[in-house]
Design an enzyme around this catalytic site. Sequence first.
Site, short mmCIF file in Angstrom:
data_model
loop_
_atom_site.label_atom_id
_atom_site.label_comp_id
_atom_site.label_asym_id
_atom_site.label_seq_id
_atom_site.Cartn_x
_atom_site.Cartn_y
_atom_site.Cartn_z
N LYS A 71 0.80 -1.23 0.00
CA LYS A 71 0.00 0.00 0.00
C LYS A 71 0.84 1.28 0.00
O LYS A 71 0.42 2.29 -0.56
CB LYS A 71 -0.95 0.02 1.20
N ASN A 92 -4.91 2.15 -1.68
CA ASN A 92 -5.50 0.79 -1.78
C ASN A 92 -6.27 0.58 -3.07
O ASN A 92 -6.75 -0.52 -3.34
CB ASN A 92 -6.39 0.49 -0.58
N ASP A 107 -9.99 3.17 2.35
CA ASP A 107 -10.15 2.44 3.62
C ASP A 107 -10.88 3.27 4.68
O ASP A 107 -11.84 2.81 5.30
CB ASP A 107 -8.78 2.02 4.16
N GLY A 132 -4.74 1.01 18.62
CA GLY A 132 -3.89 0.60 17.51
C GLY A 132 -3.38 1.80 16.73
O GLY A 132 -4.03 2.86 16.67
N GLY A 135 -1.14 0.03 10.14
CA GLY A 135 -1.53 0.45 8.80
C GLY A 135 -3.00 0.81 8.69
O GLY A 135 -3.35 1.84 8.10
N ARG A 161 4.93 4.43 18.14
CA ARG A 161 4.22 4.35 16.85
C ARG A 161 3.01 5.30 16.86
O ARG A 161 2.72 5.97 15.87
CB ARG A 161 3.76 2.90 16.65
N1 LIG Z 1 -12.19 -4.49 7.96
C1 LIG Z 1 -11.27 -4.16 7.08
O1 LIG Z 1 -11.55 -3.78 5.94
C2 LIG Z 1 -9.82 -4.19 7.49
C3 LIG Z 1 -8.88 -3.46 6.75
C4 LIG Z 1 -7.54 -3.49 7.16
C5 LIG Z 1 -7.17 -4.24 8.26
N2 LIG Z 1 -8.12 -4.93 8.95
C6 LIG Z 1 -7.73 -5.69 10.16
O2 LIG Z 1 -7.14 -4.78 11.06
C7 LIG Z 1 -6.15 -5.41 11.85
C8 LIG Z 1 -4.88 -4.58 11.86
O3 LIG Z 1 -4.34 -4.52 10.56
P1 LIG Z 1 -3.09 -3.57 10.20
O4 LIG Z 1 -2.88 -3.68 8.75
O5 LIG Z 1 -3.27 -2.23 10.82
O6 LIG Z 1 -1.90 -4.33 10.98
P2 LIG Z 1 -0.51 -3.70 11.46
O7 LIG Z 1 -0.09 -2.58 10.60
O8 LIG Z 1 0.39 -4.88 11.63
O9 LIG Z 1 -0.83 -3.10 12.93
C9 LIG Z 1 -1.22 -3.96 13.98
C10 LIG Z 1 -1.66 -3.14 15.18
O10 LIG Z 1 -2.16 -4.04 16.18
C11 LIG Z 1 -1.38 -3.87 17.38
N3 LIG Z 1 -1.33 -5.18 18.03
C12 LIG Z 1 -1.06 -6.37 17.45
N4 LIG Z 1 -1.16 -7.36 18.36
C13 LIG Z 1 -1.50 -6.78 19.54
C14 LIG Z 1 -1.76 -7.27 20.85
N5 LIG Z 1 -1.70 -8.59 21.14
N6 LIG Z 1 -2.10 -6.39 21.81
C15 LIG Z 1 -2.18 -5.07 21.53
N7 LIG Z 1 -1.96 -4.54 20.31
C16 LIG Z 1 -1.61 -5.39 19.32
C17 LIG Z 1 -0.05 -3.33 16.92
O11 LIG Z 1 0.60 -2.70 17.99
P3 LIG Z 1 2.19 -2.45 17.95
O12 LIG Z 1 2.39 -1.19 17.14
O13 LIG Z 1 2.56 -2.31 19.36
O14 LIG Z 1 2.80 -3.66 17.29
C18 LIG Z 1 -0.52 -2.34 15.84
O15 LIG Z 1 -1.08 -1.18 16.41
C19 LIG Z 1 -5.99 -6.82 11.26
O16 LIG Z 1 -6.73 -7.70 12.07
C20 LIG Z 1 -6.63 -6.72 9.90
O17 LIG Z 1 -7.19 -7.93 9.46
C21 LIG Z 1 -9.43 -4.91 8.59
#
Ligand SMILES: NC(=O)c1ccc[n+]([C@@H]2O[C@H](COP(=O)([O-])OP(=O)(O)OC[C@H]3O[C@@H](n4cnc5c(N)ncnc54)[C@H](OP(=O)(O)O)[C@@H]3O)[C@@H](O)[C@H]2O)c1
Length: 286
Positions: A71, A92, A107, A132, A135, A161
């Site tokens: 992205k 996206n 998004d 959170g 991304g 972050r």
């Molecule tokens: N509905 C939709 O259309 C859509 C679109 C995009 C994403 N999503 C979902 O959104 C979620 C995040 O995606 P992303 O792309 O943002 O991932 P990402 O960039 O890897 O970010 C992950 C986030 O979750 C936090 N995190 C991970 N495990 C954790 C835990 N056990 N306890 C507390 N915080 C935790 C991370 O904190 P740190 O910074 O401390 O690592 C970070 O803030 C995924 O589940 C994805 O499937 C859904």
Amino acid sequence: MKIPGDIKILGIFGDPIEHTLSPSIQNAAFNALSLNMVYLPFNVKNENLKEAVASIKALNMLGVNVTIPHKEAVMEFLDKVDEDAEKIGAVNTIVNRGGVLTGYNTDGEGYIESLTQETAFEVSNKNILMLGAGGAARGILYALLKRNPSKITIANRTIERAENLKAEFSKFFPEATINITGTNKIESIETFDLIINTTSSGMSGTEETKLIVEPKNFKKDAVVSEIIYKPMETPLLIEAEKNGLRLHKGLGMLIHQGALGFKLWTGKDAPVEAMRSAALVSLEAR
Ligand SMILES: NC(=O)c1ccc[n+]([C@@H]2O[C@H](COP(=O)([O-])OP(=O)(O)OC[C@H]3O[C@@H](n4cnc5c(N)ncnc54)[C@H](OP(=O)(O)O)[C@@H]3O)[C@@H](O)[C@H]2O)c1
């Protein structure tokens, strides 16, 4: 399957890509409106991203979606980037208009569209907690800030972050009140009107973890919003429901970001319910 010679081709670039729901969602929309279009998944490795983007023009594709991990990296290969996508720092959706590739980010707007349609929640003047700072949080934060909430608190496990995200977005929204905290130090939880989980905590396949926040302490009319859609009922939503709170589930964001992409490619309003049904069928089949 009938593939006419003049069919318009679209798709999604990502790696991995096998689990994407987007082909089911977009092809259901094309079928519902009898459009001569097909949408395919493409596994694109980092080292092939530039060529993959060039192929949109070479193959006269109408456009593509872009997902993890491309992205941000894809932006340098485009002819134009929409102003909001530029500020969010991620694309996206790519539209090919006569050989000119323009990048968008649907998004955050997709998230807001889903929140509004499913809960009627208005962001303006509300006190919001966003868990959170990854991304997915970027587009959502940007779309929230555009609507003037009274305050947004970003709580992240890695506090730096969240601080970086605040520093970046404060430049675009200098009037906004953005607080930063660690996920283990969230205060005055009973004051938030909207609590959004953008972390991957609660997602299928991740370790069973303690809830980051306890819905029993939320304001009684708060909306609890989740962007994880697998599972559809996350531990946070289950607990929020037990406490009689208003729920916003994660699938809507996926559907509406796709619906906005569909509109950019076709100029038509997306058949959202057909897209949602197709997504549910695909999710159940897994
Ligand atoms: N509905 C939709 O259309 C859509 C679109 C995009 C994403 N999503 C979902 O959104 C979620 C995040 O995606 P992303 O792309 O943002 O991932 P990402 O960039 O890897 O970010 C992950 C986030 O979750 C936090 N995190 C991970 N495990 C954790 C835990 N056990 N306890 C507390 N915080 C935790 C991370 O904190 P740190 O910074 O401390 O690592 C970070 O803030 C995924 O589940 C994805 O499937 C859904």
